[in-house]
Design a protein around this motif. Structure first.
Motif, short mmCIF file in Angstrom:
data_model
loop_
_atom_site.label_atom_id
_atom_site.label_comp_id
_atom_site.label_asym_id
_atom_site.label_seq_id
_atom_site.Cartn_x
_atom_site.Cartn_y
_atom_site.Cartn_z
N SER A 82 39.26 24.07 12.40
CA SER A 82 38.31 23.46 11.46
C SER A 82 37.88 24.47 10.40
CB SER A 82 37.08 22.94 12.20
OG SER A 82 37.42 22.00 13.18
N LYS A 83 37.62 23.97 9.22
CA LYS A 83 37.05 24.78 8.14
C LYS A 83 36.52 23.86 7.05
CE LYS A 83 39.14 26.62 4.84
NZ LYS A 83 39.89 27.39 3.84
N GLU A 84 35.75 24.42 6.16
CA GLU A 84 35.29 23.67 5.00
C GLU A 84 36.33 23.80 3.90
OE1 GLU A 84 32.09 24.93 2.04
OE2 GLU A 84 31.00 23.49 3.31
N ILE A 85 36.64 22.70 3.25
CA ILE A 85 37.53 22.74 2.09
C ILE A 85 36.79 22.15 0.90
CG2 ILE A 85 39.60 22.55 3.52
CD1 ILE A 85 39.86 19.62 2.53
N VAL A 86 37.28 22.48 -0.29
CA VAL A 86 36.76 21.90 -1.53
C VAL A 86 37.91 21.16 -2.19
CG1 VAL A 86 35.73 22.34 -3.78
CG2 VAL A 86 35.05 23.73 -1.80
N HIS A 87 37.70 19.89 -2.49
CA HIS A 87 38.74 19.08 -3.11
C HIS A 87 38.10 18.17 -4.15
CE1 HIS A 87 42.59 17.12 -3.55
NE2 HIS A 87 42.03 15.93 -3.32
N GLU A 88 38.64 18.21 -5.35
CA GLU A 88 38.10 17.41 -6.46
C GLU A 88 36.59 17.65 -6.62
OE1 GLU A 88 39.88 15.56 -8.57
OE2 GLU A 88 41.77 16.03 -7.55
N GLY A 89 36.18 18.89 -6.43
CA GLY A 89 34.79 19.26 -6.65
C GLY A 89 33.83 18.90 -5.53
N ARG A 90 34.36 18.37 -4.42
CA ARG A 90 33.50 17.98 -3.30
C ARG A 90 33.84 18.83 -2.08
NH1 ARG A 90 35.32 13.35 -5.76
NH2 ARG A 90 33.70 12.17 -6.88
N ARG A 91 32.84 19.10 -1.28
CA ARG A 91 33.02 19.89 -0.06
C ARG A 91 33.15 18.95 1.14
NH1 ARG A 91 32.10 25.29 -0.61
NH2 ARG A 91 31.24 25.92 -2.64
N TYR A 92 34.11 19.29 1.99
CA TYR A 92 34.36 18.48 3.18
C TYR A 92 34.53 19.39 4.40
CZ TYR A 92 35.76 14.89 -0.24
OH TYR A 92 35.81 13.99 -1.27
N ALA A 93 34.01 18.93 5.53
CA ALA A 93 34.31 19.57 6.82
C ALA A 93 35.62 18.98 7.31
CB ALA A 93 33.19 19.30 7.82
N ALA A 94 36.66 19.82 7.35
CA ALA A 94 38.01 19.35 7.69
C ALA A 94 38.47 19.95 9.00
CB ALA A 94 38.98 19.72 6.58
N SER A 95 39.23 19.17 9.76
CA SER A 95 39.84 19.65 10.99
C SER A 95 41.31 19.25 11.00
CB SER A 95 39.14 19.06 12.22
OG SER A 95 37.82 19.53 12.33
N GLY A 96 42.07 19.89 11.85
CA GLY A 96 43.48 19.55 11.98
C GLY A 96 44.02 19.99 13.32
#
Length: 206
Positions: A82-96
């Motif tokens: 898991s980590k935080e990503i920034v996409h299209e100017g928005r922050r998301y908590a992402a996992s994989g």
């Protein structure tokens, strides 16, 4: 009453807290699956004997295991990163998902699908906005059958900003799902796009 030989239970630990007897088995399964793959995206390079090639601790690695109730044998294993990503100017908590593996002699019994479906539920219920990961193209249907979505035309850019590691270099497809209201509202932003995952130099892709 003794449990049937094929009865398994789902266990979850932070990677560094997996009991030693189980961790040794997990590493052995990974070595069987990827013995000589120094650049295997989303999985791991070959492992040196006696060395535990753990994930980058900054990715908060969590291990999910299916373990035989009767014999304490690891039947299947995977890790959630898991980590935080920034996409299209928005922050998301992402996992994989990473290092998804089933014991060769226990395949074909639904264990892998059960574990991958459990990971879907764990990520959904664990506070992630969304999940993103790659898999070999022939495995797309397997992951879809366990609740994951194919994200057509989407590629993950792993590695680091200085040394990017794009998934389009390999025969991979991107899988995932959108859990939070924010992610569901902007799900279209992730379709047919390059996603800057930048998961680091250790876990180039997860």
């Amino acid at each position: 009453m003794t449990a049937p030989a094929d009865t398994v239970e789902l266990l979850s630990y932070p990677e560094q807290q997996v009991p030693a007897a189980l961790r040794v088995q997990v590493l052995a399964l990974q070595q069987l699956a990827w013995p000589d793959a120094p650049d295997d995206p989303g999985h791991e390079p070959g492992h040196d004997p006696g060395r535990d090639p753990g994930h980058d601790p900054l990715l908060d690695p969590q291990s999910l295991l299916l373990v035989g109730v009767a014999d304490r044998t690891v039947v299947a294993a995977l890790d959630v990163l898991s980590k935080e990503i920034v996409h299209e100017g928005r922050r998301y908590a992402a996992s994989g998902l990473s290092r998804v593996v089933t014991a060769p002699d226990r395949r074909g019994r639904g264990h892998g699908r059960r574990l991958v479906a459990a990971a879907h539920a764990a990520v959904r219920d664990g506070g992630a906005d969304l999940a993103l990961f790659t898999c070999d193209t022939p495995l797309r249907g397997f992951y879809e059958s366990a609740g994951w979505r194919h994200l057509p035309g989407t590629y993950l850019i792993g590695g680091t900003p200085e040394e990017p590691f794009p998934s389009f270099m390999f025969d991979k497809v991107t899988m995932g799902d959108f859990f939070s209201p924010l992610a569901r509202e902007h799900a279209a932003d992730f379709l047919g796009r390059n996603i800057r995952l930048h998961s680091g130099a250790i876990d180039k892709l997860w």
